[in-house]
Motif scaffolding. Structure first.
Motif, PDB file in Angstrom:
ATOM      1  N   ARG A 210       0.881  -1.167   0.000  1.00  0.00           N
ATOM      2  CA  ARG A 210       0.000   0.000   0.000  1.00  0.00           C
ATOM      3  C   ARG A 210       0.914   1.210   0.000  1.00  0.00           C
ATOM      4  O   ARG A 210       1.736   1.366   0.882  1.00  0.00           O
ATOM      5  N   VAL A 211       0.793   2.025  -1.011  1.00  0.00           N
ATOM      6  CA  VAL A 211       1.686   3.169  -1.161  1.00  0.00           C
ATOM      7  C   VAL A 211       0.865   4.450  -1.206  1.00  0.00           C
ATOM      8  O   VAL A 211      -0.139   4.530  -1.897  1.00  0.00           O
ATOM      9  N   GLY A 212       1.304   5.431  -0.459  1.00  0.00           N
ATOM     10  CA  GLY A 212       0.743   6.767  -0.589  1.00  0.00           C
ATOM     11  C   GLY A 212      -0.723   6.901  -0.263  1.00  0.00           C
ATOM     12  O   GLY A 212      -1.450   7.522  -1.028  1.00  0.00           O
ATOM     13  N   LEU A 213      -1.167   6.344   0.847  1.00  0.00           N
ATOM     14  CA  LEU A 213      -2.562   6.545   1.242  1.00  0.00           C
ATOM     15  C   LEU A 213      -2.787   8.027   1.506  1.00  0.00           C
ATOM     16  O   LEU A 213      -2.062   8.656   2.265  1.00  0.00           O
ATOM     17  N   ARG A 214      -3.760   8.582   0.857  1.00  0.00           N
ATOM     18  CA  ARG A 214      -4.117   9.992   1.027  1.00  0.00           C
ATOM     19  C   ARG A 214      -5.617  10.089   1.217  1.00  0.00           C
ATOM     20  O   ARG A 214      -6.378   9.278   0.711  1.00  0.00           O
ATOM     21  N   TRP A 215      -6.034  11.104   1.962  1.00  0.00           N
ATOM     22  CA  TRP A 215      -7.470  11.356   2.083  1.00  0.00           C
ATOM     23  C   TRP A 215      -7.705  12.845   2.189  1.00  0.00           C
ATOM     24  O   TRP A 215      -6.840  13.608   2.575  1.00  0.00           O
TER      25      TRP A 215
ATOM     26  N   VAL B 277     -12.699  11.193   1.381  1.00  0.00           N
ATOM     27  CA  VAL B 277     -12.400  10.397   0.199  1.00  0.00           C
ATOM     28  C   VAL B 277     -10.955   9.960   0.354  1.00  0.00           C
ATOM     29  O   VAL B 277     -10.068  10.788   0.550  1.00  0.00           O
ATOM     30  N   GLY B 278     -10.711   8.653   0.318  1.00  0.00           N
ATOM     31  CA  GLY B 278      -9.366   8.117   0.439  1.00  0.00           C
ATOM     32  C   GLY B 278      -8.923   7.512  -0.880  1.00  0.00           C
ATOM     33  O   GLY B 278      -9.746   7.008  -1.643  1.00  0.00           O
ATOM     34  N   ALA B 279      -7.626   7.576  -1.152  1.00  0.00           N
ATOM     35  CA  ALA B 279      -7.065   6.969  -2.361  1.00  0.00           C
ATOM     36  C   ALA B 279      -5.687   6.416  -2.033  1.00  0.00           C
ATOM     37  O   ALA B 279      -4.963   6.977  -1.217  1.00  0.00           O
TER      38      ALA B 279
ATOM     39  N   VAL C 135     -10.014   3.694  -4.481  1.00  0.00           N
ATOM     40  CA  VAL C 135     -10.661   4.856  -3.881  1.00  0.00           C
ATOM     41  C   VAL C 135     -11.763   4.371  -2.953  1.00  0.00           C
ATOM     42  O   VAL C 135     -12.453   3.393  -3.249  1.00  0.00           O
ATOM     43  N   GLY C 136     -11.898   5.062  -1.823  1.00  0.00           N
ATOM     44  CA  GLY C 136     -12.960   4.734  -0.881  1.00  0.00           C
ATOM     45  C   GLY C 136     -13.597   6.003  -0.344  1.00  0.00           C
ATOM     46  O   GLY C 136     -12.944   7.045  -0.247  1.00  0.00           O
ATOM     47  N   HIS C 137     -14.885   5.951  -0.026  1.00  0.00           N
ATOM     48  CA  HIS C 137     -15.627   7.082   0.538  1.00  0.00           C
ATOM     49  C   HIS C 137     -16.058   6.698   1.952  1.00  0.00           C
ATOM     50  O   HIS C 137     -16.649   5.633   2.155  1.00  0.00           O
ATOM     51  N   PHE C 138     -15.766   7.563   2.908  1.00  0.00           N
ATOM     52  CA  PHE C 138     -16.005   7.248   4.310  1.00  0.00           C
ATOM     53  C   PHE C 138     -16.617   8.437   5.032  1.00  0.00           C
ATOM     54  O   PHE C 138     -16.224   9.577   4.791  1.00  0.00           O
TER      55      PHE C 138
ATOM     56  N   THR D  71     -16.276   9.167   8.215  1.00  0.00           N
ATOM     57  CA  THR D  71     -15.359   9.696   9.233  1.00  0.00           C
ATOM     58  C   THR D  71     -13.989   9.051   9.065  1.00  0.00           C
ATOM     59  O   THR D  71     -13.842   8.030   8.375  1.00  0.00           O
ATOM     60  N   LEU D  72     -12.985   9.628   9.724  1.00  0.00           N
ATOM     61  CA  LEU D  72     -11.656   9.032   9.725  1.00  0.00           C
ATOM     62  C   LEU D  72     -11.692   7.668  10.396  1.00  0.00           C
ATOM     63  O   LEU D  72     -11.021   6.731   9.953  1.00  0.00           O
ATOM     64  N   GLU D  73     -12.478   7.512  11.432  1.00  0.00           N
ATOM     65  CA  GLU D  73     -12.603   6.216  12.100  1.00  0.00           C
ATOM     66  C   GLU D  73     -13.098   5.147  11.134  1.00  0.00           C
ATOM     67  O   GLU D  73     -12.638   4.012  11.149  1.00  0.00           O
ATOM     68  N   ALA D  74     -14.046   5.508  10.293  1.00  0.00           N
ATOM     69  CA  ALA D  74     -14.576   4.557   9.310  1.00  0.00           C
ATOM     70  C   ALA D  74     -13.497   4.185   8.289  1.00  0.00           C
ATOM     71  O   ALA D  74     -13.378   3.020   7.901  1.00  0.00           O
ATOM     72  N   LEU D  75     -12.696   5.147   7.863  1.00  0.00           N
ATOM     73  CA  LEU D  75     -11.606   4.858   6.939  1.00  0.00           C
ATOM     74  C   LEU D  75     -10.607   3.905   7.593  1.00  0.00           C
ATOM     75  O   LEU D  75     -10.195   2.921   7.003  1.00  0.00           O
ATOM     76  N   LEU D  76     -10.228   4.184   8.836  1.00  0.00           N
ATOM     77  CA  LEU D  76      -9.242   3.361   9.532  1.00  0.00           C
ATOM     78  C   LEU D  76      -9.755   1.962   9.810  1.00  0.00           C
ATOM     79  O   LEU D  76      -8.973   1.012   9.896  1.00  0.00           O
TER      80      LEU D  76
END
Length: 140
Positions: free
Chosen positions: A20-25, A33-35, A49-52, A54-59
């Motif tokens: 996993r390289v360069g996770l950005r949100w 939006v995370g990529a 790409v993912g849509h969340f 909250t940050l907790e949901a992304l994590l």
């Protein structure tokens, strides 16, 4: 792991990929939006790409929460022909240890004769250990 920018704590992501390289949100009107660029032993590198909300949901996200939007190859090889690597540790001199990644033969259309040993390919690198990758690589 991902660093939580609010408190610098590290959180492990449960996405089943080996690279996993360069996770950005970024924050948007409907959440985050995370990529990231991902790879695994049996899937080519992909931009996901993912849509969340909250940050907790992304994590806490899983692979089902991320959509591949671009792949590094047009068509992937059938997974029945790809080996899933496994890390091993073995003793060397003076009580030291060394590590390797073993790719057992994989061919859904062939079974070796009883007792036959497969060929061995050794790929050596000077380190560090993190320089070894298990991401999809057709040269292996």
């Amino acid at each position: 792991c991902v660093a939580d920018p609010r408190n610098s704590s590290l959180k492990a992501l449960s996405i089943p990929i080996s690279e996993r390289v360069g996770l950005r949100w970024a924050e948007g009107p409907q959440g985050l939006v995370g990529a990231c660029l991902t790879g695994s032993p049996v899937e080519p590198s992909q931009i996901r790409v993912g849509h969340f909300p909250t940050l907790e949901a992304l994590l806490a996200s899983s692979a089902d929460n991320w959509t591949a939007v671009k792949s590094s190859v047009a068509s992937a090889i059938d997974k029945g022909y790809l080996s899933n690597p496994r890390p091993i540790e073995f003793p060397t001199e003076a009580g030291r240890k060394a590590w390797a990644i073993v790719y057992s033969p994989a061919n859904k259309d062939f079974v070796a004769p009883e007792g036959a040993k497969p060929p061995l390919l050794v790929k050596i690198h000077g380190g560090p250990t993190s320089a070894a990758s298990t991401a999809y690589n057709l040269r292996i």
